[in-house]
Design an enzyme around this catalytic site. Structure first.
Site, PDB file in Angstrom:
ATOM      1  N   LYS A 144       5.463  -5.017  24.230  1.00  0.00           N
ATOM      2  CA  LYS A 144       6.648  -4.198  24.500  1.00  0.00           C
ATOM      3  C   LYS A 144       6.250  -2.730  24.709  1.00  0.00           C
ATOM      4  O   LYS A 144       5.126  -2.332  24.386  1.00  0.00           O
ATOM      5  CB  LYS A 144       7.625  -4.343  23.328  1.00  0.00           C
ATOM      6  CG  LYS A 144       8.150  -5.780  23.133  1.00  0.00           C
ATOM      7  CD  LYS A 144       9.076  -5.852  21.916  1.00  0.00           C
ATOM      8  CE  LYS A 144       9.548  -7.273  21.649  1.00  0.00           C
ATOM      9  NZ  LYS A 144      10.435  -7.336  20.457  1.00  0.00           N
TER      10      LYS A 144
ATOM     11  N   TYR B 142      16.538 -11.434  27.462  1.00  0.00           N
ATOM     12  CA  TYR B 142      17.128 -11.570  26.126  1.00  0.00           C
ATOM     13  C   TYR B 142      18.530 -12.196  26.150  1.00  0.00           C
ATOM     14  O   TYR B 142      19.280 -12.033  25.192  1.00  0.00           O
ATOM     15  CB  TYR B 142      17.166 -10.208  25.432  1.00  0.00           C
ATOM     16  CG  TYR B 142      15.844  -9.820  24.793  1.00  0.00           C
ATOM     17  CD1 TYR B 142      15.196 -10.672  23.893  1.00  0.00           C
ATOM     18  CD2 TYR B 142      15.251  -8.586  25.058  1.00  0.00           C
ATOM     19  CE1 TYR B 142      13.997 -10.316  23.298  1.00  0.00           C
ATOM     20  CE2 TYR B 142      14.042  -8.225  24.466  1.00  0.00           C
ATOM     21  CZ  TYR B 142      13.429  -9.097  23.578  1.00  0.00           C
ATOM     22  OH  TYR B 142      12.248  -8.740  22.978  1.00  0.00           O
TER      23      TYR B 142
ATOM     24  N   ASN C 112       8.806  -3.703  17.190  1.00  0.00           N
ATOM     25  CA  ASN C 112       7.828  -4.666  16.658  1.00  0.00           C
ATOM     26  C   ASN C 112       6.767  -5.087  17.670  1.00  0.00           C
ATOM     27  O   ASN C 112       6.148  -6.131  17.539  1.00  0.00           O
ATOM     28  CB  ASN C 112       8.546  -5.861  16.011  1.00  0.00           C
ATOM     29  CG  ASN C 112       9.401  -6.648  16.990  1.00  0.00           C
ATOM     30  OD1 ASN C 112       9.410  -6.349  18.183  1.00  0.00           O
ATOM     31  ND2 ASN C 112      10.103  -7.645  16.500  1.00  0.00           N
TER      32      ASN C 112
ATOM     33  N   HIS D 255       6.346  -9.599  21.953  1.00  0.00           N
ATOM     34  CA  HIS D 255       7.269 -10.732  22.067  1.00  0.00           C
ATOM     35  C   HIS D 255       6.474 -11.996  22.339  1.00  0.00           C
ATOM     36  O   HIS D 255       5.499 -11.947  23.085  1.00  0.00           O
ATOM     37  CB  HIS D 255       8.255 -10.511  23.223  1.00  0.00           C
ATOM     38  CG  HIS D 255       8.938 -11.777  23.648  1.00  0.00           C
ATOM     39  ND1 HIS D 255      10.047 -12.260  23.002  1.00  0.00           N
ATOM     40  CD2 HIS D 255       8.627 -12.693  24.598  1.00  0.00           C
ATOM     41  CE1 HIS D 255      10.408 -13.411  23.564  1.00  0.00           C
ATOM     42  NE2 HIS D 255       9.560 -13.692  24.537  1.00  0.00           N
TER      43      HIS D 255
ATOM     44  N   GLU E  26      10.811 -18.407  30.281  1.00  0.00           N
ATOM     45  CA  GLU E  26      10.315 -17.034  30.318  1.00  0.00           C
ATOM     46  C   GLU E  26       9.152 -16.876  31.309  1.00  0.00           C
ATOM     47  O   GLU E  26       9.068 -15.873  32.023  1.00  0.00           O
ATOM     48  CB  GLU E  26       9.913 -16.581  28.908  1.00  0.00           C
ATOM     49  CG  GLU E  26      11.149 -16.423  28.016  1.00  0.00           C
ATOM     50  CD  GLU E  26      10.834 -16.113  26.564  1.00  0.00           C
ATOM     51  OE1 GLU E  26      11.791 -15.832  25.810  1.00  0.00           O
ATOM     52  OE2 GLU E  26       9.651 -16.154  26.163  1.00  0.00           O
TER      53      GLU E  26
END
Ligand code: RTP
Length: 155
Positions: free
Chosen positions: A16, A56, A119, A122, A133
């Site tokens: 990310k 998402y 965080n 992913h 995905e």
């Protein structure tokens, strides 16, 4: 391009924007690589807000959805596909729990992140999500099939 054998499991992994900005690209790639998983696709992209919302989509009812999509589209992301036996589940294990306060030391989030909204990485959470995905982020010609000699010793 050669079609990959159906039994070779693949997962989608993204570093990310916080992981990219913090200079953790090599650190994260290295953990998957040293484990023995194989990198079959990689690119750097700045996803649009619309694209982040597609990624998402399953979380669209959650209160943090909008902020999460703003965040994912806020800068460059490293999009990758990793291949190997058990890579979906074990990739999640390498990544650690969603909330870095709960992820174990030794995991990527446990070692390198502090808060759930930042965080750094992913990973697909199951075979269906992995398939969706990978198809969302990559065209089939961006996925590379190759034989690595190390495989016969590691797998
Ligand atoms: P990811 O999809 O990014 O690998 O994360 P995950 O499966 O471990 O967690 P998930 O429940 O799917 O949530 C996706 C991402 O949303 C952000 N999040 N923020 N309370 C919050 O503010 C909150 N909860 C989740 C995190 O960035 C999480 O990775």
């Amino acid at each position: 391009h050669q079609l990959h054998a159906a039994e070779l499991e693949r997962t989608f992994i993204a570093i990310k924007p916080d992981g990219v900005q913090r200079g953790l690209i090599a650190e994260i790639i290295s953990r998957f690589e040293r484990k023995g998983f194989k990198l079959v696709a990689i690119k750097i992209v700045v996803p649009s807000k619309e694209f982040a919302e597609k990624h998402y989509y399953d979380l669209k009812e959650r209160p943090f959805f909008n902020g999460l999509c703003d965040f994912l589209s806020s800068g460059p992301v490293i999009a990758m596909v990793w291949e190997g036996e058990g890579v979906i589940k074990y990739g999640r294990k390498l990544i650690g729990a969603t909330d870095p306060q709960k992820s174990e030391p030794g995991t990527i989030r446990g070692d390198l992140a502090v808060v759930v909204g930042r965080n750094i990485i992913h990973g697909s959470d199951g075979p269906e999500t992995a398939k969706d995905e990978i198809a969302l982020w990559f065209t089939s010609s961006e996925l590379v099939s190759y034989t690595s000699n190390a495989e016969k010793w590691i797998y």
